[in-house]
Write a protein that holds these residues in place. Structure first.
Motif, PDB file in Angstrom:
ATOM      1  N   ARG A 210      -3.457  -2.547  -3.666  1.00  9.49           N
ATOM      2  CA  ARG A 210      -3.664  -2.499  -2.219  1.00  9.49           C
ATOM      3  C   ARG A 210      -2.880  -1.371  -1.559  1.00  9.49           C
ATOM      4  O   ARG A 210      -1.802  -0.990  -2.018  1.00  9.49           O
ATOM      5  N   LYS A 212      -1.760  -0.424   2.522  1.00  6.98           N
ATOM      6  CA  LYS A 212      -1.701  -1.038   3.854  1.00  6.98           C
ATOM      7  C   LYS A 212      -1.197  -0.055   4.892  1.00  6.98           C
ATOM      8  O   LYS A 212      -0.410   0.856   4.593  1.00  6.98           O
ATOM      9  N   THR A 225      -5.365  -3.749   5.910  1.00  9.31           N
ATOM     10  CA  THR A 225      -5.360  -3.645   4.449  1.00  9.31           C
ATOM     11  C   THR A 225      -6.629  -2.897   4.061  1.00  9.31           C
ATOM     12  O   THR A 225      -7.737  -3.360   4.354  1.00  9.31           O
TER      13      THR A 225
END
Length: 396
Positions: A210, A212, A225
C-alpha cells in the motif's frame, strides 16, 4: 533553436518556453561524462545521494559502510578533465559515525549549514555542516529505512521517518522529540516523501503493498489509500486498495506536486493523481526492481515534458512521466544502481551503485562537423546569427 530565439526576442513566446525546450533537449542527450570523475571514498555500495537546492553545488552521499561524504561538484580548476573532490567526510574513525548502513541523507532545504542522515543503526542524526558534528540525534526502536524533510514547509520542521515498524514517525527539529505517529500501514515503511506543493501532505510506501497520502494536521491522518484498480475491484479481492502486487519500495512526487510516482517489487511503476489518488494508468512496461529495501529514484524539473530516472539493475531507465515512453537506458555501472539524483540547474544526473562508484551523466555537446567548405560557411553563418540573437536576447 533560431525559431525559439526569434519568438522570444519579439515577445511572441513565453520567456520560459525556450528554457524548457533547451532543458528537454539536454535531458534527451544525457550520457556518461568521461571527463569528470567523482572521487571514490566509499568502501561499499552507495545507497543515497542528495544535492543541496540552494546553489546546486554540494552533494551528500551515504554508503553501506556507514560513511557520509560531502562533495563539491563545481569545476574550480576550469580544466576539461577534473575530479569532483570530497570536501569532508564522516569516516569510520569519526566519533559520531553511523554504526551500520546509511540509508538516507538529505540537506536542510533552506540552508547548507545543516543536513540529516538515517541508518540501520536505528538513528536519525542532524548534522552541523561547518563543524561536522551532530546537533541532535533521534533514537528509534526499529531499523530506519527512510526519512524526508518538506522542501516547502514554513510552518513546521517535521521530519517523516519510515522504519521496520508499521508506524510513520514524525520528528520535530524544533523540540527535538517525536511529535506524533501516523498509523494505518501493516508492515514496514520503506519510503516517505513530503509534497513539494503542500507542506502538510505526506506520501508513504510500505511492504504491505500500500501507498498512502496523509494530511498530518488531521487526527485520523490518512487522506487516501492508493488503489491500483481505482475502486473497480471488490473489497473481498486480495489486491483491493493496494498500489502494487508486491512491496511498494519507492515513491517520488513530480516537481509540481500534482502527481505521485510509485515503484514496487512487482516490477511496475505507477503514476497517481495526488489530489484524488486516481491511478492514471500510464503504462511504463516492466520496471525491473529487485531491491529489498527502499529504491531512490528521481524526476526532472523545468522541462517541456518531465522525465523520471529509475535504477534498473545496473542501468538507469529514463521515461517520459506522462506518456510512459522509455527514451533511453544509461549504462555505466558494473553492479546494481540503488540511487540517483537530478541536478536541475544544468540538467545533470548523478547515480550511486553497489560497485562503490558515483557516476556523472551530462548532456552531450556534439557539434556538427562540416564535410566541405560550403557547409563550413553555412554553419559559420548559422552560429553568427545565433550569437547575435543571444546577445540581443540578453541585451548584452
Amino acid at each position: 533553436m533560431l525559431g525559439f530565439l526569434s519568438a522570444r526576442q519579439t515577445g511572441l513566446d513565453d520567456p520560459l518556453r525556450l528554457q524548457r525546450a533547451e532543458s528537454t533537449r539536454r535531458v534527451w542527450g544525457l550520457e556518461l561524462n568521461k571527463d569528470r570523475d567523482v572521487e571514490r571514498i566509499h568502501g561499499s555500495g552507495v545507497n543515497t545521494l542528495d544535492i543541496e537546492p540552494i546553489e546546486g553545488r554540494y552533494m551528500l552521499s551515504g554508503g553501506s559502510d556507514g560513511v557520509i561524504v560531502l562533495y563539491d561538484l563545481e569545476n574550480s580548476s576550469r580544466q576539461p578533465y577534473y575530479t569532483c573532490k570530497a570536501v569532508c567526510s564522516v569516516g569510520r574513525n569519526h566519533p559520531d559515525v553511523h554504526k551500520y548502513s546509511v540509508e538516507t541523507v538529505q540537506w536542510y532545504p533552506h540552508d547548507t549549514g545543516m543536513f540529516t542522515s538515517s541508518s540501520f543503526d536505528k538513528t536519525l542524526k542532524v548534522w552541523d555542516t561547518n563543524t561536522l558534528q551532530t546537533a541532535d540525534v533521534f533514537n528509534f526502536e526499529e531499523t530506519v529505512y527512510s526519512h524526508h524533510m518538506s522542501p516547502v514547509a514554513t510552518k513546521h520542521c517535521l521530519v517523516a521517518v519510515g522504519t521496520r515498524g508499521p508506524k510513520v514517525q514524525l520528528c520535530d527539529l524544533k523540540s527535538g522529540s517525536c511529535s506524533h505517529i501516523l498509523q494505518g500501514h501493516r508492515q514496514e515503511i520503506l519510503a516517505v516523501s513530503w509534497s513539494p506543493r503542500y507542506e502538510y501532505i505526506l506520501a508513504t510506501a510500505s511492504a504491505d503493498s500500500r501507498a498512502k497520502l496523509w494530511d498530518v494536521r488531521r487526527a485520523s491522518g490518512c487522506l487516501i489509500t492508493l488503489d491500483q484498480h481505482n475502486g473497480k475491484r471488490s473489497q473481498a479481492v486480495e489486491s483491493a486498495n493496494t498500489a502494487h502486487n508486491g512491496k511498494v519500495n519507492g515513491l517520488c512526487f513530480t516537481s509540481d506536486g500534482l502527481h505521485l510516482l510509485t515503484v514496487g517489487t512487482d516490477n511496475r511503476m505507477r503514476l497517481w493523481n495526488s489530489s484524488n489518488g486516481e491511478n492514471t494508468l500510464v503504462n511504463y512496461g516492466k520496471v525491473y526492481n529487485d531491491s529489498r529495501k527502499g529504491l531512490k529514484f528521481t524526476v526532472s524539473c523545468g522541462c517541456s515534458s518531465e522525465f523520471v530516472f529509475v535504477p534498473y539493475g545496473s542501468t538507469i531507465a529514463v521515461y517520459t512521466v506522462y506518456s510512459g515512453e522509455q527514451i533511453t537506458m544509461l549504462k555505466g555501472h558494473y553492479k546494481s544502481v540503488d540511487c540517483c539524483v537530478f541536478q536541475s540547474n544544468f540538467q545533470e544526473l548523478y547515480s550511486g551503485g553497489r560497485d562503490c562508484n558515483i557516476l556523472a551523466w551530462v548532456p552531450s555537446l556534439y557539434e556538427p562537423v562540416p564535410d566541405n567548405d560550403d557547409e563550413a560557411d553555412t554553419w559559420g553563418i548559422f552560429w553568427k546569427h545565433l550569437l547575435f540573437l543571444l546577445l540581443s536576447l540578453f541585451d548584452l
